[in-house]
Design a protein around this motif. Structure first.
Motif, PDB file in Angstrom:
ATOM      1  N   GLN A 146      64.029  43.620  12.855  1.00 21.99           N
ATOM      2  CA  GLN A 146      63.223  44.471  13.912  1.00 21.99           C
ATOM      3  C   GLN A 146      63.727  45.873  13.845  1.00 21.99           C
ATOM      4  N   ARG A 147      64.655  46.262  12.892  1.00 20.08           N
ATOM      5  CA  ARG A 147      65.144  47.678  12.597  1.00 20.08           C
ATOM      6  C   ARG A 147      65.059  47.884  11.060  1.00 20.08           C
ATOM      7  N   VAL A 148      64.886  49.362  10.868  1.00 23.86           N
ATOM      8  CA  VAL A 148      64.811  49.760   9.549  1.00 23.86           C
ATOM      9  C   VAL A 148      66.248  49.615   9.046  1.00 23.86           C
ATOM     10  N   ARG A 149      66.354  48.782   7.782  1.00 25.19           N
ATOM     11  CA  ARG A 149      67.338  48.425   7.276  1.00 25.19           C
ATOM     12  C   ARG A 149      67.632  49.122   5.819  1.00 25.19           C
ATOM     13  N   TRP A 150      66.536  49.781   5.300  1.00 22.49           N
ATOM     14  CA  TRP A 150      66.918  50.484   4.011  1.00 22.49           C
ATOM     15  C   TRP A 150      65.904  51.529   3.894  1.00 22.49           C
ATOM     16  N   ASN A 151      66.325  52.681   3.481  1.00 26.69           N
ATOM     17  CA  ASN A 151      65.683  53.863   3.241  1.00 26.69           C
ATOM     18  C   ASN A 151      65.556  54.312   1.785  1.00 26.69           C
ATOM     19  N   GLU A 152      64.666  54.028   1.060  1.00 18.34           N
ATOM     20  CA  GLU A 152      64.246  54.378  -0.388  1.00 18.34           C
ATOM     21  C   GLU A 152      63.514  55.621  -0.686  1.00 18.34           C
ATOM     22  N   LEU A 153      64.059  56.498  -1.375  1.00 15.74           N
ATOM     23  CA  LEU A 153      63.283  57.556  -1.771  1.00 15.74           C
ATOM     24  C   LEU A 153      62.812  57.531  -3.175  1.00 15.74           C
ATOM     25  N   SER A 154      61.588  57.816  -3.224  1.00 15.61           N
ATOM     26  CA  SER A 154      60.918  57.683  -4.791  1.00 15.61           C
ATOM     27  C   SER A 154      60.537  59.024  -5.052  1.00 15.61           C
ATOM     28  N   THR A 155      61.082  59.581  -6.031  1.00 14.74           N
ATOM     29  CA  THR A 155      61.096  61.158  -6.354  1.00 14.74           C
ATOM     30  C   THR A 155      60.836  61.668  -7.836  1.00 14.74           C
ATOM     31  N   SER A 156      60.240  62.635  -7.767  1.00 13.90           N
ATOM     32  CA  SER A 156      60.148  63.305  -9.440  1.00 13.90           C
ATOM     33  C   SER A 156      61.450  63.692 -10.252  1.00 13.90           C
ATOM     34  N   ASP A 157      62.273  64.093  -9.301  1.00  6.16           N
ATOM     35  CA  ASP A 157      63.613  64.427  -9.798  1.00  6.16           C
ATOM     36  C   ASP A 157      64.824  63.831  -9.010  1.00  6.16           C
ATOM     37  N   PRO A 158      65.338  62.516  -9.370  1.00  6.38           N
ATOM     38  CA  PRO A 158      66.216  61.974  -8.649  1.00  6.38           C
ATOM     39  C   PRO A 158      67.599  62.873  -8.510  1.00  6.38           C
ATOM     40  N   ASP A 159      68.058  63.413  -9.720  1.00  4.13           N
ATOM     41  CA  ASP A 159      69.389  64.192  -9.863  1.00  4.13           C
ATOM     42  C   ASP A 159      69.298  65.195  -8.701  1.00  4.13           C
ATOM     43  N   ALA A 160      68.167  66.197  -8.725  1.00  2.39           N
ATOM     44  CA  ALA A 160      67.899  67.244  -7.952  1.00  2.39           C
ATOM     45  C   ALA A 160      68.057  66.710  -6.344  1.00  2.39           C
ATOM     46  N   ALA A 161      67.265  65.587  -6.067  1.00  4.30           N
ATOM     47  CA  ALA A 161      66.990  65.101  -4.692  1.00  4.30           C
ATOM     48  C   ALA A 161      68.515  64.725  -4.209  1.00  4.30           C
ATOM     49  N   ILE A 162      69.043  63.944  -4.888  1.00  5.33           N
ATOM     50  CA  ILE A 162      70.363  63.367  -4.519  1.00  5.33           C
ATOM     51  C   ILE A 162      71.410  64.570  -4.300  1.00  5.33           C
ATOM     52  N   ALA A 163      71.513  65.560  -5.053  1.00  7.84           N
ATOM     53  CA  ALA A 163      72.124  66.853  -4.941  1.00  7.84           C
ATOM     54  C   ALA A 163      71.602  67.544  -3.437  1.00  7.84           C
ATOM     55  N   PHE A 164      70.578  67.485  -3.466  1.00  6.32           N
ATOM     56  CA  PHE A 164      69.726  68.346  -2.111  1.00  6.32           C
ATOM     57  C   PHE A 164      70.427  67.444  -0.797  1.00  6.32           C
ATOM     58  N   TYR A 165      70.279  66.185  -0.849  1.00  6.23           N
ATOM     59  CA  TYR A 165      70.611  65.461   0.489  1.00  6.23           C
ATOM     60  C   TYR A 165      72.178  65.246   0.507  1.00  6.23           C
ATOM     61  N   LYS A 166      72.960  65.536  -0.343  1.00  6.55           N
ATOM     62  CA  LYS A 166      74.354  65.572  -0.374  1.00  6.55           C
ATOM     63  C   LYS A 166      74.733  66.861   0.185  1.00  6.55           C
ATOM     64  N   ARG A 167      74.126  67.988  -0.118  1.00  4.74           N
ATOM     65  CA  ARG A 167      74.425  69.494   0.443  1.00  4.74           C
ATOM     66  C   ARG A 167      73.907  69.278   1.774  1.00  4.74           C
ATOM     67  N   HIS A 168      72.944  69.073   2.261  1.00  4.97           N
ATOM     68  CA  HIS A 168      72.438  69.061   3.597  1.00  4.97           C
ATOM     69  C   HIS A 168      72.534  68.226   4.512  1.00  4.97           C
ATOM     70  N   PHE A 169      72.932  67.126   4.074  1.00  5.06           N
ATOM     71  CA  PHE A 169      73.143  65.983   5.071  1.00  5.06           C
ATOM     72  C   PHE A 169      74.532  65.199   4.957  1.00  5.06           C
ATOM     73  N   GLY A 170      75.234  65.500   3.646  1.00  9.29           N
ATOM     74  CA  GLY A 170      76.722  64.931   3.642  1.00  9.29           C
ATOM     75  C   GLY A 170      76.678  63.617   3.090  1.00  9.29           C
ATOM     76  N   TRP A 171      75.399  63.161   2.585  1.00  8.74           N
ATOM     77  CA  TRP A 171      75.658  61.626   2.075  1.00  8.74           C
ATOM     78  C   TRP A 171      76.426  61.694   0.642  1.00  8.74           C
ATOM     79  N   GLY A 172      76.765  60.597   0.339  1.00 11.13           N
ATOM     80  CA  GLY A 172      77.321  60.114  -0.777  1.00 11.13           C
ATOM     81  C   GLY A 172      76.552  59.340  -1.890  1.00 11.13           C
ATOM     82  N   GLN A 173      76.649  59.189  -3.025  1.00 15.07           N
ATOM     83  CA  GLN A 173      75.937  58.571  -4.239  1.00 15.07           C
ATOM     84  C   GLN A 173      77.052  57.756  -4.890  1.00 15.07           C
ATOM     85  N   GLU A 174      77.003  56.607  -4.765  1.00 16.82           N
ATOM     86  CA  GLU A 174      77.939  55.682  -5.516  1.00 16.82           C
ATOM     87  C   GLU A 174      77.090  54.515  -5.925  1.00 16.82           C
ATOM     88  N   GLY A 175      77.153  53.934  -7.290  1.00 18.49           N
ATOM     89  CA  GLY A 175      76.561  52.765  -7.599  1.00 18.49           C
ATOM     90  C   GLY A 175      75.267  52.884  -8.082  1.00 18.49           C
TER      91      GLY A 175
END
Length: 263
Positions: A146-175
């Motif tokens: 009954q909660r959201v358990r996973w957030n999945e982004l489908s995007t035209s440029d995964p590399d650019a999107a990951i860099a964007f969310y790292k910059r603005h929201f402080g996330w990491g990307q491993e694995g």
């Protein structure tokens, strides 16, 4: 950035809140308010209640003006930011766009933006309820039904999107997981918590998909079709032994489900 952003709210935009209440009640076990709350501008907004008494998010009824402006049934996530106006300016400067300018509502300040590839989401600086200052939102959980358990982004440029969310929201990307011809399914983290993943474009346009926890994937799958929904991908086993699937609700909003197989 002092602390990485979390998903603090989820919102279903729909043309039929009562129909959505029936559907998600059967599939997930949520209770959606029968009447909209009185909100600024006369918007019909209803809370999504969980069985444990907490809230899972909200439902925004799309009116004729919103539909004329291009709105459609969709699930959207809210990312926390301590300064909405500064975040909007930084996102725009980095190639994103504003869908709804920053505005104050009774529970905080919000704006709707798109990332540089076009995936929409909200940003929010919430005002915590009295007595709940400093408490984290619990609408996202890696384990709970009954909660959201996973957030999945489908995007035209995964590399650019990951860099964007790292910059603005402080996330990491491993694995990552190899998806063959489709490409890599790359995991994203907030600190040591797995938020979800970023993948090459598999939807008509870049978008976030949200996987809602259910108690039994086969029960939920049967409830999807019995209540007018459409299954777009059948339950498939995921690492850890649970199962995930995707569907479209009767009003046209895409969603994911994740949970164990009880049978």
């Amino acid at each position: 950035m002092s602390e990485a952003s979390n998903f603090i709210w989820y919102e279903l935009m729909t043309t039929d809140p009562k129909g959505a209440a029936t559907f998600y009640g059967a599939v997930v076990g949520w209770t959606i308010a029968a009447e909209g709350e009185a909100t600024a501008g006369g918007v019909d907004y209803r809370m999504i209640g969980r069985s444990d008494g907490g809230q899972a998010g909200g439902v925004l009824a799309l009116d004729a003006d919103m539909l004329a402006g291009g709105a459609r049934p969709i699930w959207l996530g809210y990312l926390h930011t301590p300064d909405v106006d500064a975040a909007v300016a930084a996102i725009v400067a980095d190639g994103g766009a504003v869908q709804m300018p920053a505005m104050d509502i009774p529970v905080g300040r919000i704006a709707m933006v798109t990332d540089p590839q076009g995936a929409p989401f909200y940003i929010m600086d919430p005002v915590p309820p009295p007595g709940m200052e400093g408490m984290e939102s619990d609408v996202f959980s890696v384990t709970e039904a009954q909660r959201v358990r996973w957030n999945e982004l489908s995007t035209s440029d995964p590399d650019a999107a990951i860099a964007f969310y790292k910059r603005h929201f402080g996330w990491g990307q491993e694995g990552e997981m190899d998806m063959g011809e489709i490409g890599a399914y790359r995991f994203i983290q907030r600190g040591d918590v797995g938020l979800g993943a970023v993948m090459p474009l598999m939807t008509p346009a870049p978008m976030w998909s949200y996987y809602i926890g259910v108690d039994d994937i086969d029960r939920a799958r049967a409830a999807v079709t019995a209540n007018g929904g459409t299954i777009t991908s059948e339950p498939m086993e995921i690492p850890g032994g649970e199962f995930s699937m995707n569907g479209v609700d009767p009003q046209g909003a895409s969603f994911g489900l994740v949970g164990p197989r009880k049978g």
